[in-house]
Design an enzyme around this catalytic site. Structure first.
Site, PDB file in Angstrom:
ATOM      1  N   CYS A 129       6.166   2.690   8.857  1.00 26.88           N
ATOM      2  CA  CYS A 129       5.731   1.990   9.979  1.00 26.88           C
ATOM      3  C   CYS A 129       6.526   0.676   9.856  1.00 26.88           C
ATOM      4  O   CYS A 129       5.815  -0.430   9.225  1.00 26.88           O
ATOM      5  CB  CYS A 129       4.276   1.705  10.044  1.00 26.88           C
ATOM      6  SG  CYS A 129       3.450   0.844  11.360  1.00 26.88           S
ATOM      7  N   CYS A 132       4.221  -2.373  11.127  1.00 24.83           N
ATOM      8  CA  CYS A 132       2.920  -2.508   9.935  1.00 24.83           C
ATOM      9  C   CYS A 132       3.536  -3.519   9.076  1.00 24.83           C
ATOM     10  O   CYS A 132       2.969  -4.505   8.523  1.00 24.83           O
ATOM     11  CB  CYS A 132       2.376  -1.343   9.569  1.00 24.83           C
ATOM     12  SG  CYS A 132       1.601  -0.110  10.627  1.00 24.83           S
ATOM     13  N   ASP A 133       4.828  -2.964   8.466  1.00 24.16           N
ATOM     14  CA  ASP A 133       5.417  -3.808   7.218  1.00 24.16           C
ATOM     15  C   ASP A 133       6.536  -4.485   7.492  1.00 24.16           C
ATOM     16  O   ASP A 133       7.075  -5.293   6.451  1.00 24.16           O
ATOM     17  CB  ASP A 133       5.392  -2.580   6.233  1.00 24.16           C
ATOM     18  CG  ASP A 133       4.407  -1.822   6.094  1.00 24.16           C
ATOM     19  OD1 ASP A 133       3.209  -2.301   6.064  1.00 24.16           O
ATOM     20  OD2 ASP A 133       4.591  -0.552   5.771  1.00 24.16           O
TER      21      ASP A 133
END
Length: 304
Positions: A129, A132-133
């Site tokens: 992701c 996300c990261d």
């Protein structure tokens, strides 16, 4: 806890189905699990008619529309679906719910490479992701594995937030749509063509990835701080395995009315065997599934 229709999933397909079912006057509930919809983590969407912006913002609008129409939102993960006579039992976190019809809109999860180091360094440099990261890799070297729309979108996003991105693709051309390819080439994001990932290496975190060049038949090391894997989806259909017919890849087989092989169960979105997996088609399939569920419930009600 008995409903006319229960929708499993809270992505674009599930939310559209929930909104339509509620508007048909059916007592409706939709279940949302802790695994986010693919739309929720999409940093930017511009191919959905009438909307340009973050995927999470579009999803929020859809969710509010479904709830405003009268659909009940249940934030629980569904573990299993069973058919008992002409009713369905839905099991979610030690609770049991009943429905006359079910719409499966569970979407998919990220496919894994299946190489050494992938699971060992998950959360330590390996990610599925980018939104996300990605922020943790600002100013660092990262590679994106894949050549489709997901990989292209991730690479553009990571480049936008300041990562030093390289795409690794097993073929000699990308499969992403032209608009995304044009953006990648405009940004001059480097691409390692005809390369297969072999192993992810590091100590406490990722330090490099070993690649195999199919043209030269040689392995080589490529230094990187992060590996973002974007090679497609695996359908989340475990909860109906053995209840509905699946294809060889695990997708739910549906007809033109989004009906499955089990009467009373319908499916829509990325968990289905439909050829095009886009937000706009997921919404269309959700609407069709809702209409089919309504017609099914009307039919069984008349026969009682």
């Amino acid at each position: 806890m008995e409903y006319d229709v229960i929708i499993v999933g809270a992505g674009p397909a599930g939310l559209t189905a929930a909104m339509y079912c509620a508007r048909y006057g059916l007592k409706t509930a939709f279940f949302e699990s802790t695994i986010p919809s693919q739309l929720a983590v999409l940093p930017f969407i511009e191919n959905y008619p009438g909307f340009i912006g973050k995927g999470s913002d579009l999803l929020k609008i859809m969710k509010e529309q479904a709830k405003k129409a009268g659909a009940e939102h249940i934030f629980k993960t569904v573990d299993k679906v069973k058919k008992i006579n002409n009713m369905f039992e839905i099991y979610a976190e030690n609770e049991r719910y009943k429905a006359r019809a079910v719409i499966i809109a569970t979407g998919g999860t990220h496919k894994e490479l299946g190489i050494p180091g992938e699971r060992e360094f998950l959360g330590k440099g390996v990610s599925y992701c980018a939104t996300c990261d990605g922020i943790f890799f600002k100013g660092k070297k990262v590679v994106v594995i894949g050549g489709g729309n997901s990989a292209a979108t991730d690479a553009i996003y990571l480049h936008e937030i300041g990562c030093k991105v390289t795409i690794v693709h097993r073929r000699d051309e990308l499969r992403a749509e032209k608009a995304l390819q044009d953006e990648i080439f405009k940004r001059k994001i480097p691409i390692l063509w005809n390369c297969l990932p072999v192993k992810i290496v590091g100590d406490k975190t990722v330090k490099k990835i070993i690649l195999f060049n199919k043209k030269t038949n040689e392995e080589f090391e490529y230094e990187t701080d992060g590996v973002f894997i974007a090679i497609g989806l695996r359908p989340r259909t475990e909860i109906v395995a053995g209840l509905v017919e699946l294809d060889s890849a695990g997708y739910i087989k549906v007809d033109r009315k989004q009906a499955t092989s089990c009467k009373g169960i319908f499916a829509a979105g990325d968990c289905c065997s439909s050829p095009l997996k886009q937000v706009v088609t997921a919404c269309g399939e959700g609407a069709i599934a809702a209409n089919s569920a309504f017609e099914y419930i009307k039919e069984i009600s008349e026969n009682v």
